[in-house]
Every structure is written in C-alpha cells, then in structure tokens.
Design an enzyme around this catalytic site. Structure first.
Site, PDB file in Angstrom:
ATOM      1  N   ASP A 192      -2.668 -10.022  14.063  1.00 39.97           N
ATOM      2  CA  ASP A 192      -3.090  -8.672  14.204  1.00 39.97           C
ATOM      3  C   ASP A 192      -1.973  -8.298  15.219  1.00 39.97           C
ATOM      4  O   ASP A 192      -2.473  -8.316  16.660  1.00 39.97           O
ATOM      5  CB  ASP A 192      -4.349  -8.379  14.078  1.00 39.97           C
ATOM      6  CG  ASP A 192      -4.627  -6.529  15.010  1.00 39.97           C
ATOM      7  OD1 ASP A 192      -4.414  -5.691  15.321  1.00 39.97           O
ATOM      8  OD2 ASP A 192      -5.918  -6.156  14.667  1.00 39.97           O
ATOM      9  N   ASN A 221       0.678  -1.232  -0.292  1.00 38.77           N
ATOM     10  CA  ASN A 221      -0.022  -0.232  -0.298  1.00 38.77           C
ATOM     11  C   ASN A 221       0.689   1.200  -0.019  1.00 38.77           C
ATOM     12  O   ASN A 221       2.069   1.242   0.070  1.00 38.77           O
ATOM     13  CB  ASN A 221      -0.966  -0.006   1.246  1.00 38.77           C
ATOM     14  CG  ASN A 221       0.062  -0.334   2.563  1.00 38.77           C
ATOM     15  OD1 ASN A 221       0.561   0.696   2.658  1.00 38.77           O
ATOM     16  ND2 ASN A 221       0.257  -0.817   3.404  1.00 38.77           N
TER      17      ASN A 221
HETATM   18  O1  PMT Z   1       2.916   6.711   6.343  1.00 39.60           O
HETATM   19  P1  PMT Z   1       2.482   7.602   5.635  1.00 39.60           P
HETATM   20  O2  PMT Z   1       2.342   8.037   4.130  1.00 39.60           O
HETATM   21  O3  PMT Z   1       2.844   8.456   6.837  1.00 39.60           O
HETATM   22  O4  PMT Z   1       0.970   7.834   6.153  1.00 39.60           O
HETATM   23  C1  PMT Z   1       0.100   7.269   7.611  1.00 39.60           C
HETATM   24  C2  PMT Z   1      -0.842   6.452   7.715  1.00 39.60           C
HETATM   25  C3  PMT Z   1      -2.062   6.923   7.374  1.00 39.60           C
HETATM   26  C4  PMT Z   1      -0.601   4.894   7.374  1.00 39.60           C
HETATM   27  C5  PMT Z   1      -1.077   6.165   9.480  1.00 39.60           C
HETATM   28  O5  PMT Z   1      -1.027   7.448  10.009  1.00 39.60           O
HETATM   29  C6  PMT Z   1      -2.243   5.548  10.181  1.00 39.60           C
HETATM   30  O6  PMT Z   1      -2.548   5.728  10.121  1.00 39.60           O
HETATM   31  N1  PMT Z   1      -1.527   4.246  10.628  1.00 39.60           N
HETATM   32  C7  PMT Z   1      -2.537   3.010  10.740  1.00 39.60           C
HETATM   33  C8  PMT Z   1      -3.527   2.321   8.760  1.00 39.60           C
HETATM   34  C9  PMT Z   1      -3.854   1.303   9.130  1.00 39.60           C
HETATM   35  O7  PMT Z   1      -3.572   0.544   8.103  1.00 39.60           O
HETATM   36  O8  PMT Z   1      -4.904   1.533  10.373  1.00 39.60           O
HETATM   37  P2  PMT Z   1      -6.012  -0.325  10.135  1.00 39.60           P
HETATM   38  O9  PMT Z   1      -7.343   0.698  10.655  1.00 39.60           O
HETATM   39  O10 PMT Z   1      -6.143  -1.547   9.676  1.00 39.60           O
HETATM   40  O11 PMT Z   1      -5.252  -0.398  11.758  1.00 39.60           O
HETATM   41  C10 PMT Z   1      -6.071  -0.101  13.211  1.00 39.60           C
HETATM   42  C11 PMT Z   1      -4.168  -0.538  13.934  1.00 39.60           C
HETATM   43  O12 PMT Z   1      -4.032  -1.876  13.793  1.00 39.60           O
HETATM   44  C12 PMT Z   1      -3.384   0.045  13.204  1.00 39.60           C
HETATM   45  O13 PMT Z   1      -2.504   0.929  14.653  1.00 39.60           O
HETATM   46  C13 PMT Z   1      -1.896  -0.618  12.461  1.00 39.60           C
HETATM   47  O14 PMT Z   1      -0.984  -0.608  12.459  1.00 39.60           O
HETATM   48  C14 PMT Z   1      -2.544  -1.978  13.790  1.00 39.60           C
HETATM   49  N2  PMT Z   1      -2.317  -3.406  12.730  1.00 39.60           N
HETATM   50  C15 PMT Z   1      -3.313  -3.562  12.080  1.00 39.60           C
HETATM   51  C16 PMT Z   1      -3.519  -4.729  11.423  1.00 39.60           C
HETATM   52  C17 PMT Z   1      -2.672  -6.063  11.502  1.00 39.60           C
HETATM   53  N3  PMT Z   1      -2.385  -6.565  10.999  1.00 39.60           N
HETATM   54  N4  PMT Z   1      -1.086  -5.180  12.276  1.00 39.60           N
HETATM   55  C18 PMT Z   1      -1.435  -4.509  13.330  1.00 39.60           C
HETATM   56  O15 PMT Z   1      -0.365  -3.716  14.434  1.00 39.60           O
END
Ligand code: PMT
Length: 401
Positions: free
Chosen positions: A311, A216
């Site tokens: 996760d 991504n």
């Molecule tokens: O890197 P940049 O271009 O600066 O962009 C920043 C960003 C938009 C990526 C950042 O600000 C952001 O929002 N990161 C989280 C993106 C995300 O994937 O969110 P999510 O809603 O899918 O996941 C929720 C949380 O769980 C996040 O903290 C993620 O790191 C964590 N996660 C998700 C899936 C996974 N398998 N393991 C995780 O730890």
C-alpha cells in the site's frame, strides 16, 4: 481551459501588451487578441515591422479597440514615450516570438518598439516561440531561450506538429486558448510556490503473462487534473502515472509506470516532497507469478494465485518525515464510513472520497473532502474545477514554513 466562459473577466482591470513578431503564426494572434479582450483586459498590441507583413494593424486595432503601435518614432503614440508607457503594463505577452526576436530580447537589444519596451518594462514577460523546428533546436536558440528563462521570462511552448513550411516537429506556436489560459494562470495566486508535490494517477496493470493482465477503468483524469492544479498553484510537480492516454499537463514532470511495484519505486524515487496525493487506482493484488510465455487455452478452469501489493500511500504516510498526505477513496457505497476509516487507518490529514459511479472514468466528479474539521461536500463539476478546489483546501491545511 474548457470553454470561453471560464475566461470572461478573468483579467479584468489588467493592462496587457500583446507583442506580435514576424512569423506566420501571427494570424493566430488575432484570435489570441480576441480572447484577451474577453478576459476583460485592456489589450494593447505592439507589432514589429516584420509582424505587420503577416497581419495588418487594422485587424488588431479592431479586435483590441486600442491603437496599434509599431514604431519608436510614432509621435502620435503616447507622446513619443510608447516604450515607457506601454512597458508599465501588468504583463507583456509576445506571440509569436520568432528566433530573431528571441535573440534580440536575450541580448537586451532595443532596436524597435517591441524590444525596447520589453527592456524598459517593470512587469512579467511571457513569450510564445514560433519557428521552424531546426531553428528551435539550433544551439544559438537554445542558449537564447535559456538566457531568457534565467532572466525570469516565462517561455510558453512551443508545440509539436505540422509546420507552415511542411516539416513536422517542435516549433509551432501554442494555440491561442492555451496561451490565454497561461496568461490567466500567471496572475493566479500561488499557494504552493516552493513546495514539491508527488501525485499518483491512473490504473496499475498487473501482468499475468506477456499479453494479459489485471487492471481497472481509471482514466487518470482526476489525477492529471490535480497535477495541473498543483502546477498552476506554483508547485514543483512529479506525476507518477499508470498507463493512460492523456497529455502531460504543462510544467509537470511525468514518470510513466505500469505495475503497483513500479509505481511504488517511482514514488519513493521522487521523495522527499512536502505533499503526496495518491489518486491512482492501485491494484491491491498481483499474480504471484508472471508466466514467461502466453498461457494457452486448455478448456479447464484456471486458478490464479494473487498476492497483496504494497500500500504505497500507507507506506509514505508512515515515513518518519512524511509529506502532507492526501488519500482518495473510491467506494461503491457507504462513502462517509469507508472514507473516514481510510483516513483513520492510514493516519491521513485529508481524504477525498468519491463514489465509483460518480467519478471513475468520466470528465466530471462529485467528491467529499474529509479532514479533522469534518466532511466538506463539493458540488458536481468537471474534474479540472474539482482539482482546483481540492488544491485550495490542501494548501490551507499545509503547515506554514
Ligand atoms: O482516473 P479517473 O477515471 O479520473 O478516476 C478517478 C478515481 C475514481 C480513480 C479517483 O478519484 C479515486 O478515487 N482514486 C482512488 C481509487 C482507489 O483505488 O481507492 P482505494 O480506496 O482502493 O485506495 C485508497 C487510497 O490508497 C488511494 O489514495 C490509493 O491511491 C491508495 N493506494 C491504494 C492501494 C495501494 N496498493 N496503494 C495506494 O497508494
């Protein structure tokens, strides 16, 4: 440091001694003196005899607005007590610090004004080494630098690149803007001192075959800015980063990874920690199998079976001795509802929400912090500033020792 406006008055009321050693990088210290004056600091320049051979004292006098001191025997200067009165500064920054000067400082020598006032000081000492790469890597210099670090001296740099002698390697003095920012940081409050913080950043890359994969457009900027802000706040920082093209922030240990599985392994390898901040855009799924060889085009539709990735954040938050966990939520719509449900589901004390259109990839972001007290929207700003606000917020929520 993004521009000079950030430094204006940042050191107002501070007395800073800028020590100039005898290296060609001394010409850059004229710019450093100019920047330090912009911070509002009262800047006093002290030059070694060798330093004066590279840049004249008139240059520094004009830039700092104060007399330049060079000799222990200058009776005009501070009633002959320059080494004491100047040593009562708020900080001394020696830039450039040559191999010879570093050796003298490491051995507590006091054979000129600069070395004497460094010995007589009662304030922090920061040095910016500048020398040929062989001199920098020589065991004698390594020992001297280690001695100074052991004595609590902050060693800034050096940088890697082309040197005045034409060679390429480690030993260039850091740029004036970086040194000025480091000095400002030295005075910043350290709410995370003594705490270890593990941070994930960037995208993951889930291989399909040896040349293709699922990923991504996360640039890593938000996560790297958080890592830099945590380091500025005094934390011991481990940054577990997916593939991005960003320099590692100062005083941050980076562990490079590719897939979600390797990110998970690196995170658990870095624990225990007091804080975990999950900024990475981790792929929720990966291909069930990775083809050993490049998949050939067949003209037919192709099916790709995807299986869920672990996760990482949920697993860390569920640990018995879980660190204080900060999650991020990147949403395309309904930010409040989705961010709050992530906070609830993963039992997180704090979530930072952003819309994909606002924060993915670019240099700025608009975020909302969610915690037990409710939602806290922050104004749109560069990711560096947003990171400082997020770190301030989490430091306030951290349980006291
Ligand atoms: O890197 P940049 O271009 O600066 O962009 C920043 C960003 C938009 C990526 C950042 O600000 C952001 O929002 N990161 C989280 C993106 C995300 O994937 O969110 P999510 O809603 O899918 O996941 C929720 C949380 O769980 C996040 O903290 C993620 O790191 C964590 N996660 C998700 C899936 C996974 N398998 N393991 C995780 O730890």
């Amino acid at each position: 440091m993004t521009g000079e406006t950030n430094i204006i008055n940042a050191l107002h009321g501070k007395k800073i001694v800028l020590g100039i050693g005898g290296g060609i990088a001394a010409y850059k210290s004229a710019e450093l003196a100019r920047l330090l004056v912009k911070t509002g600091a009262d800047v006093h320049v002290v030059m070694t005899e060798a330093g004066e051979r590279f840049v004249g004292r008139a240059t520094f006098q004009a830039l700092s607005g104060n007399p330049v001191c060079t000799s222990l025997w200058d009776e005009q200067a501070n009633k002959g007590m320059a080494h004491i009165t100047l040593g009562r500064a708020d900080a001394i920054l020696v830039a450039p610090a040559t191999a010879n000067l570093i050796a003298r400082l490491a051995h507590g020598m006091a054979d000129d004004l600069l070395s004497t006032l460094c010995l007589a000081r009662d304030c922090p000492l920061l040095i910016a080494p500048a020398m040929n790469r062989q001199m920098w890597s020589h065991p004698a210099t390594r020992r001297n630098v280690a001695t100074l670090e052991g004595d609590g001296v902050s060693v800034l740099g050096p940088d890697t690149g082309e040197q005045a002698c034409g060679e390429i390697g480690e030993g260039r003095m850091l740029e004036p803007g970086i040194l000025c920012a480091a000095l400002i940081d030295a005075f910043a409050p350290k709410p995370l001192a003594g705490r270890k913080v593990v941070i994930t950043a960037g995208p993951t890359f889930e291989a399909i075959d040896p040349v293709r994969g699922l990923t991504n457009p996360s640039s890593g900027r938000m996560g790297y800015a958080i890592a830099a802000a945590c380091a500025r706040a005094g934390a011991d920082v481990v940054l577990v980063s997916g593939p991005v093209a960003l320099p590692t922030p100062p005083r941050v240990r980076k562990v490079g990874v590719t897939s979600a599985l390797s990110m998970r392994e690196a995170v658990f390898g870095a624990l225990p920690a007091e804080v975990f901040v999950a900024v990475a855009a981790v792929a929720d799924y990966r291909p069930a199998t990775v083809a050993a060889h490049k998949i050939k085009k067949s003209g037919e539709a192709m099916k790709l079976e995807l299986i869920p990735n672990p996760d990482i954040l949920a697993e860390v938050a569920a640990l018995e001795n879980a660190p204080f966990c900060v999650g991020f939520a990147a949403e395309s719509h309904d930010l409040d509802a989705y961010a709050e449900s992530k906070r609830r589901d993963k039992r997180l004390p704090m979530v930072v929400g952003n819309l994909v259109a606002d924060g993915l990839g670019g240099g700025d972001n608009t975020v909302v912090i969610y915690d037990d007290a409710g939602r806290h929207p922050l104004p749109r700003a560069p990711k560096g500033a947003i990171a400082d606000w997020i770190v301030d917020h989490l430091a306030r929520l951290l349980p006291r020792d």
